[in-house]
Each structure stands twice: as structure tokens, then as C-alpha cells.
Design a protein around this motif. Structure first.
Motif, PDB file in Angstrom:
ATOM      1  N   LEU A 154      -9.775   0.995  -2.641  1.00 61.67           N
ATOM      2  CA  LEU A 154     -10.830   1.388  -1.480  1.00 61.67           C
ATOM      3  C   LEU A 154     -11.200   0.054  -1.057  1.00 61.67           C
ATOM      4  O   LEU A 154     -11.462   0.105   0.131  1.00 61.67           O
ATOM      5  N   GLU A 170      -8.613  -1.841   1.192  1.00 60.08           N
ATOM      6  CA  GLU A 170      -7.423  -1.178   2.182  1.00 60.08           C
ATOM      7  C   GLU A 170      -7.196  -1.870   3.235  1.00 60.08           C
ATOM      8  O   GLU A 170      -6.185  -1.906   3.616  1.00 60.08           O
ATOM      9  N   THR A 210       0.958   3.982  -3.003  1.00 59.08           N
ATOM     10  CA  THR A 210       0.335   5.337  -2.921  1.00 59.08           C
ATOM     11  C   THR A 210       1.360   6.279  -3.194  1.00 59.08           C
ATOM     12  O   THR A 210       1.487   7.376  -3.382  1.00 59.08           O
ATOM     13  N   LEU A 262       0.795  -1.216  -0.071  1.00 56.80           N
ATOM     14  CA  LEU A 262      -0.011  -0.074  -0.077  1.00 56.80           C
ATOM     15  C   LEU A 262       1.088   1.287  -0.067  1.00 56.80           C
ATOM     16  O   LEU A 262       0.519   2.127  -0.766  1.00 56.80           O
ATOM     17  N   SER A 263       1.731   1.193   0.726  1.00 54.48           N
ATOM     18  CA  SER A 263       2.818   2.461   0.886  1.00 54.48           C
ATOM     19  C   SER A 263       3.565   2.556  -0.399  1.00 54.48           C
ATOM     20  O   SER A 263       3.513   3.828  -0.901  1.00 54.48           O
ATOM     21  N   ARG A 303      -3.642  -2.895   4.431  1.00 57.10           N
ATOM     22  CA  ARG A 303      -2.843  -2.403   5.911  1.00 57.10           C
ATOM     23  C   ARG A 303      -2.527  -3.559   6.564  1.00 57.10           C
ATOM     24  O   ARG A 303      -1.499  -3.416   7.370  1.00 57.10           O
ATOM     25  N   SER A 319      -7.587   7.713   6.354  1.00 52.48           N
ATOM     26  CA  SER A 319      -8.168   6.879   5.421  1.00 52.48           C
ATOM     27  C   SER A 319      -7.458   7.083   4.004  1.00 52.48           C
ATOM     28  O   SER A 319      -7.418   8.105   3.568  1.00 52.48           O
ATOM     29  N   LEU A 320      -7.678   5.876   3.261  1.00 54.08           N
ATOM     30  CA  LEU A 320      -7.096   6.012   1.998  1.00 54.08           C
ATOM     31  C   LEU A 320      -8.086   7.107   1.047  1.00 54.08           C
ATOM     32  O   LEU A 320      -7.630   7.825   0.201  1.00 54.08           O
ATOM     33  N   ARG A 321      -9.465   7.053   1.574  1.00 50.25           N
ATOM     34  CA  ARG A 321     -10.394   7.882   0.791  1.00 50.25           C
ATOM     35  C   ARG A 321     -10.103   9.253   1.135  1.00 50.25           C
ATOM     36  O   ARG A 321     -10.261  10.052   0.178  1.00 50.25           O
ATOM     37  N   ALA A 370       0.203   9.899   5.082  1.00 44.87           N
ATOM     38  CA  ALA A 370      -0.957   9.219   5.712  1.00 44.87           C
ATOM     39  C   ALA A 370      -1.350   9.896   7.245  1.00 44.87           C
ATOM     40  O   ALA A 370      -2.168   9.680   7.531  1.00 44.87           O
ATOM     41  N   ARG A 430      -7.155  10.750   1.774  1.00 42.31           N
ATOM     42  CA  ARG A 430      -5.743  10.876   0.939  1.00 42.31           C
ATOM     43  C   ARG A 430      -5.993  11.043  -0.498  1.00 42.31           C
ATOM     44  O   ARG A 430      -5.684  11.861  -1.313  1.00 42.31           O
ATOM     45  N   LEU A 431      -7.116  10.218  -0.939  1.00 48.68           N
ATOM     46  CA  LEU A 431      -7.260  10.223  -2.566  1.00 48.68           C
ATOM     47  C   LEU A 431      -8.057  11.622  -2.856  1.00 48.68           C
ATOM     48  O   LEU A 431      -7.688  12.205  -3.880  1.00 48.68           O
TER      49      LEU A 431
END
Length: 250
Positions: free
Chosen positions: A235, A238, A60, A56-57, A242, A118-120, A68, A122-123
């Protein structure tokens, strides 16, 4: 007798020279040992960061998402009764300024450190910033390269195709993970390779479709034109990503 004494003194001269050289080189040896220890520590830190940078890192970072870490005062936590300055004195605040800001549900924060977004989130932040950044990068390139309307349209098509390829790759990756495929370092490396291939292919297509862009356009970073929304398929996986990044089994 004097000659004998002189020769006797000369006998000690090599020993004195060797001793002097040893003493003189001692600080250099200590400095060399210190530098070697520091180099080993740096190598260990680098290996640790590489181990910590899970799939994931890496993904992103590739699409240039913001960090994050959550700021001390996120916008979503602003009290709804906080005063809002009106754009002009005497102007009634609009309905939008009176609307309560949404606080993130606990379900989005569960299972994550409290200071991690959350990823949302950040997106959304990345997409908003990308709209401005990509437009500036695109217009600057078109101007530098001297592209006419038709060539500029071709360039836009190539960039769109690049983003479509990336989104397709993310969708396939997410589908495979949802089907039970384990997330391994190899899987992450192949994802980064496939995404990089989409960028390299776009450069190659520009050479074919816009042969003069290198002479006139100068340096172009296609990374500025990668739409962060291509990673939205992540998403749905996610939590799995993690857990994998923390070293647990998905």
C-alpha cells in the motif's frame, strides 16, 4: 497408329497427375498458412500480455486479489438517502444502516483510470472473501486427512508460518522500493520466486510434520490459505508500482 496415339496420350498423364495433386493441395496450403498466421498472432498477443503484466499485476494475481476493474455501481457510491430495507417488517432500521457510506477521497483515485479500484479496496474485498474460503478449505482438508487435534494444530502453525514468510518478503520489498531500488522485470520475477518458495517450503514441512497427509488428504491447494493481508506493505508503494507498470520511471 492407334498404339502411337495411346502412347502420346500417356505422355501427358504424369503432368495431369502433378497438376491434380497441386490443385488438390492448394486448400490445405491455404489452411496451413491461415493456421500459421493465427499462431503468430496468438504468440504476439501473449508477449504483449506478458509485457503489460507488470510487477503489481503479477503480485496481485499471485495472492488472488479480485480484478482491478471498478464495477458500474460501487458500494461506496450508493447515495446516503437511498432507502434501506429493514430485515423484518415494522423493525426500525439500525444505526449501522443509517450511517453514510464513505465515498472514496479523490486522493485515492488520483493518477488512476476512473474504472480502476485502489489496492486498498481490492485487499479489503479479498480479505473478507478469504476468511470464509480459507476456513472451508482448512476444515475440509483436516477432515479428509483425518488429522487429530494435535496434527490439525501443527497444520495451522505451518500455514501461519507460510503467511508470515510472505509478509516479511513483501515488507522487505516495499522497504527496498521506498529506499530507491528500481522496479524491474527481474525484481518482479524474484518476488514471485520467493513467494512460491514459501508455498513449496510449506508443502515440504507438511511432509515432515504430517507424513500421512498425501495419502489421506488428497489434493491441497495452499493458495487458498494465503492471507491477502500479507500484501498490505504494498500500500505504501502503490503509486510507484503503478507508474512502473505503465512503463514510467518510479
Amino acid at each position: 497408329m492407334l498404339v502411337y496415339r495411346g502412347m502420346k496420350g500417356l505422355i501427358w498423364l504424369p503432368l495431369v497427375l502433378v497438376l491434380g495433386m497441386a490443385i488438390g493441395s492448394w486448400p490445405a496450403r491455404r489452411e496451413s498458412a491461415r493456421l500459421e498466421r493465427e499462431a503468430q498472432e496468438l504468440r504476439q498477443q501473449l508477449r504483449q500480455r506478458q509485457r503489460q503484466a507488470g510487477t503489481l499485476s503479477q503480485l496481485t494475481q499471485f495472492i488472488r486479489l479480485p480484478e482491478a476493474a471498478r464495477s458500474a455501481a460501487p458500494a461506496s457510491d450508493v447515495p446516503t438517502n437511498a432507502p434501506v430495507a429493514s430485515p423484518e417488517a415494522g423493525t426500525e432500521p439500525s444505526a449501522a444502516t443509517n450511517r453514510a457510506r464513505r465515498r472514496l477521497p479523490l486522493s485515492e483515485l488520483r493518477g488512476r483510470p476512473g474504472d480502476e479500484r485502489s489496492l486498498r479496496e481490492r485487499l479489503d474485498e479479498a480479505i473478507e472473501a478469504w476468511r470464509v474460503r480459507s476456513e472451508i478449505a482448512r476444515n475440509n482438508f483436516v477432515t479428509r486427512a483425518g488429522l487429530g487435534p494435535e496434527e490439525a494444530a501443527k497444520f495451522d502453525v505451518l500455514v501461519q508460518a507460510m503467511n508470515l514468510r510472505m509478509r516479511d518478503r513483501f515488507e522487505k520489498f516495499a522497504a527496498a522500493v521506498q529506499a530507491g531500488e528500481p522496479i524491474t522485470p527481474e525484481v518482479g520475477a524474484r518476488m514471485i520466486r520467493d513467494l512460491s518458495d514459501a508455498v513449496v517450503l510449506t508443502y515440504d514441512e507438511m511432509d515432515r510434520e504430517l507424513p500421512s497427509w498425501r495419502q489421506n488428504g488428497g489434493r491441497l491447494d495452499l493458495g487458498d490459505l494465503v492471507d491477502p493481508s500479507v500484501a498490505e506493505p504494498l500500500l505504501g508503494i502503490e503509486d510507484v508500482l503503478r507508474r512502473a507498470d505503465r512503463g514510467a520511471q518510479p
